[in-house]
Motif scaffolding. Sequence first.
Motif, short mmCIF file in Angstrom:
data_model
loop_
_atom_site.label_atom_id
_atom_site.label_comp_id
_atom_site.label_asym_id
_atom_site.label_seq_id
_atom_site.Cartn_x
_atom_site.Cartn_y
_atom_site.Cartn_z
N ALA A 1 1.02 -1.16 -0.03
CA ALA A 1 0.05 0.01 0.05
C ALA A 1 0.91 1.19 -0.02
O ALA A 1 0.65 2.21 -0.73
N SER A 2 2.00 1.23 0.87
CA SER A 2 2.80 2.18 0.79
C SER A 2 4.29 1.76 0.75
O SER A 2 4.90 1.47 1.88
N LEU B 1 6.86 3.70 3.13
CA LEU B 1 6.70 3.40 4.54
C LEU B 1 7.55 2.08 4.65
O LEU B 1 8.07 1.81 5.71
N LEU C 1 6.16 -1.49 13.39
CA LEU C 1 4.72 -0.89 13.27
C LEU C 1 4.68 -0.43 11.90
O LEU C 1 3.59 -0.49 11.13
N LEU D 1 1.63 -1.78 9.63
CA LEU D 1 0.70 -0.93 9.00
C LEU D 1 0.35 -1.33 7.58
O LEU D 1 -0.56 -1.53 7.27
N ASN D 2 1.55 -1.59 7.05
CA ASN D 2 1.50 -1.79 5.40
C ASN D 2 0.90 -3.10 5.15
O ASN D 2 0.23 -3.31 4.33
N ILE E 1 -1.17 -4.76 6.95
CA ILE E 1 -2.68 -5.09 6.98
C ILE E 1 -3.25 -4.33 6.14
O ILE E 1 -4.11 -4.86 5.25
N SER E 2 -2.98 -3.15 5.48
CA SER E 2 -3.56 -2.38 4.63
C SER E 2 -3.53 -2.87 3.21
O SER E 2 -4.44 -2.83 2.40
N LEU F 1 -5.78 -5.89 3.19
CA LEU F 1 -7.24 -5.50 3.08
C LEU F 1 -7.69 -4.73 1.99
O LEU F 1 -8.88 -4.85 1.56
N ASN F 2 -6.74 -4.21 1.28
CA ASN F 2 -7.25 -3.19 0.34
C ASN F 2 -6.50 -3.56 -1.27
O ASN F 2 -7.12 -2.82 -2.08
N MET F 3 -5.47 -4.24 -1.00
CA MET F 3 -4.73 -4.16 -2.58
C MET F 3 -5.15 -5.61 -3.26
O MET F 3 -4.43 -5.89 -4.20
N VAL G 1 1.09 -4.66 15.62
CA VAL G 1 0.56 -3.34 15.50
C VAL G 1 -0.15 -3.05 16.93
O VAL G 1 -0.14 -1.89 17.40
N GLN H 1 -11.52 -0.87 -6.90
CA GLN H 1 -11.13 -0.42 -5.54
C GLN H 1 -11.72 1.03 -5.38
O GLN H 1 -11.38 1.30 -4.37
N LYS I 1 -13.71 1.16 -2.54
CA LYS I 1 -13.16 0.89 -1.09
C LYS I 1 -12.42 2.00 -0.45
O LYS I 1 -12.18 3.16 -1.25
N PRO J 1 -6.04 3.35 0.49
CA PRO J 1 -5.29 2.54 1.42
C PRO J 1 -4.53 3.51 2.33
O PRO J 1 -4.40 3.02 3.24
N HIS J 2 -4.17 4.67 1.87
CA HIS J 2 -3.59 5.69 2.79
C HIS J 2 -4.36 6.03 3.92
O HIS J 2 -3.99 5.76 5.21
N PHE K 1 -6.65 4.11 5.10
CA PHE K 1 -7.01 2.68 5.95
C PHE K 1 -5.63 2.71 6.76
O PHE K 1 -5.74 2.49 7.96
N THR K 2 -4.43 2.91 6.24
CA THR K 2 -3.12 2.83 6.81
C THR K 2 -3.34 3.70 8.22
O THR K 2 -2.63 3.32 9.15
N VAL L 1 -5.18 2.16 11.12
CA VAL L 1 -4.54 1.01 11.64
C VAL L 1 -3.46 1.96 12.67
O VAL L 1 -3.17 1.00 13.76
N SER M 1 -2.94 1.95 16.91
CA SER M 1 -1.61 1.42 17.43
C SER M 1 -1.15 2.49 18.30
O SER M 1 -0.80 2.12 19.58
#
Lengths: 606, 188
Positions: free
Chosen positions: A138-139, A142, A207, A211-212, A214-215, A218-220, A245, B8, B11, B14-15, B17-18, B21, B25
């Motif tokens: 996702a990123s 990061l 962390l 984060l990466n 998980i997202s 779920l998203n990609m 996390v 997508q 949905k 993604p950013h 959503f990140t 999360v 934390s």
Amino acid sequence: MSHEAALHGHSEVISHDAHHDEHHVHHHKETFISKYVFSMDHKTIAKQFLISGMIWALIGGLMSVLFRLQLGYPDQSFPFLEDILGRWAKGGRISAENYYALVTMHGTVLVFFVLTGGLSGTFANFLIPLQIGARDMASPFLNMLSYWFFFGASIVMISSLFVQTGPFSGGWTAYPPLSALGEASPGSKVGMDLWITAMALFVVSSLLGGLNYISTVLNMRTKGMSMTRLPLTIWALFFTAVLGVLSFPVLLSGFILLLFDRHAGTSFYLSDIFISGVGPMDHEGGSAILFQHLFWFLGHPEVYIILLPAMGMASEILSVNSRKPIFGYMAMVGSLFAIAILAFLVWAHHMFVTGLNPFLGSVFVLLTLLIAVPSAIKVFNWLTTLWRANIRFTPGMLFALGFVSLFISGGLTGIFLGNSTLDITLHDTYFVIAHFHIVMGVSAFFGMFAGIYHWYPKMYGRYLNNTMAYIHFWVTLAGAYLIFWPMHYEGLAGMPRRYMDYSNWESFKQFAELNKFISTVAMIVFAVQILFVFNFFYSIWKGRKVTTQNPWESNTLEWTTPIRPGHGNWPGEIPEVHRWAYDYSKDGRDFIPQNEPIGPDETTPH
Amino acid sequence: MTDSVGSQRKKIHPHKFTLWVALASIIMMFAGLTSAYIVKGSMPGWINISLPKLFYYSTGAILLSSVTIQLAEKAFKERNRPRYRSLMTVTVVLAIAFIVFQLYGFKELYNSGIKMEGSGAGQFLYIIFGLHILHVLGGIVALIVMFLKSYSGKIRSYNPVPVEVMTTYWHFVDFLWIYLFVFFLLKM
């Protein structure tokens, strides 16, 4: 279309319209630095984590060989130790202080830097985008930061080995007061500050990575890849990331309070302490148990952070090499979920001997023993996957089988230790060492080795050498049992942990020969790991080349990429998914990849 | 692949959503600290404090900044740059005011004799509120970066995602402060 649109999601599609017609993957100019050093390609980051983890594993493993040398041969001196350790091993005998430092660093390095950073860092990065059908995380930025924080943490931790007062020596759990008072021991001085700094950087790295992961999961996911079609590796890595996390920040809070106790004069963890040679300390009113609660709230999930990726990879590899669907897919997912929940509810079973209220203790006993249920479900499903299978004994498969074996043997002793009544006797004996080394140390290593052998062809486009792999497997498996099995007997006899010399101790003198035996095996096993590392690097350049896209005839998406995929993974469009990942030996066909549409008269499940 | 991007669209980005999360934390970190407070507070020898009035002012400042950043997001989506910039400026000023109030609150507490020695409510307050300030500071840096970006002449981006991510984070530090403040008020 450029892959960036997929990387960054919908919002930037508009701004990238101009690139729509381009189809090549490599449209960035890549320099050596951007390709291999500050890379944002998840596959390169995975390899960076893997190789850093291997270096750490060698360092951490060598430490265990050094202190096993002391434990096995307490009456002998080894002049070469003075060459390596200098004044820490005057006259070739490890000093008491250094013995503790070695044990502490061995634990820290293996638990965090190898089996957390090296294991999830490698396989979450490598497998998540490839197996869910994404071009990257996702990123990616990061993700790159996550590795470089890990690298920074590694540098700080290594540098602590070279300070004058030595690295931290109060145990990997860093209990106060040894971790909180610089006066308490040489290792508690600057070594401990470096330890906390390194761990804080490590937490940040975990962390960012988590984060990466998980997202991304779920998203990609690619079209058709519903959550219930995910390979079990991804489910396991997903739950691992969730655990990390949610639990690492709590460890960080614990460390922050610890830092204030060390340097700002607070006394959260300290009370009424007298240090011989120094005198009474000013600190008053703190509670060392408070740290243990904060530590183990991370510490227990940490065990599953280490173990779940190994479980996921073993599930996948067992199914592929059994040529059978995994038995009970939903039960596997459900048990991973149950383990992830229970992981947060059992931390006090590490604290049965701290004066914990016995009633509270019994609640934790119950919750701890409940973990046996999802664990048993997993074992049952692995065994039934193997039942009447066409097993292919590839090195990856052997290590996956070894993982199951070790998980069973190590898990059974967990039932002993989960009972507070038994734990009161067994706590702080070698029984505990045997238990956790088998169940989370060696078995997680076996999962990691299985993963490396299985996905090496995808990583480097070459195979590892099989002969060396078989030697590696059999010696490591036999060695693991020969090292840790006898420790159960020592532990049941009451032999305590954390002593460097038992030879003057009437009750435990009898184990002198056994200790010698364990130490010898440990050295042999370590030598075989060096063979593995040699195989790894040798094969990168000289290994047998992979000539087919899908060498293991596996269903998952990573084998639909080119043999050496570029950044972006698929040169054309990302394949669409039509079925789950485990259609093996179905309707007379050996395997049906996930991207193959459902045939007209196919039987369920798919 | 256009299809996969298309699917997508429905949905969450993604950013964003990140970020959610990451917020979970951060919540765990403060949950850890406030649980430590509760555990420690039930032990003998606990020393309580009374909260300086200044913390009410800072609460006002941060609540107001939540309103202004929400309006700034609205202005951005209406492509009203000047209004967006001025509202961002007000948000930064309010954020800085919040931190100044917090620091004066610390000073007042410190002068009343609550030093770092010990492990009572005061020491927990310094650390927990201090960590919250760090999270606000991080937000201020991001706000300033976004503010400067709106002056960049080369690319005029109307992509609302960064602004939305920023707003969400900002509401979060506000919410976090309310949680911490109420927690300390109830525990006094």
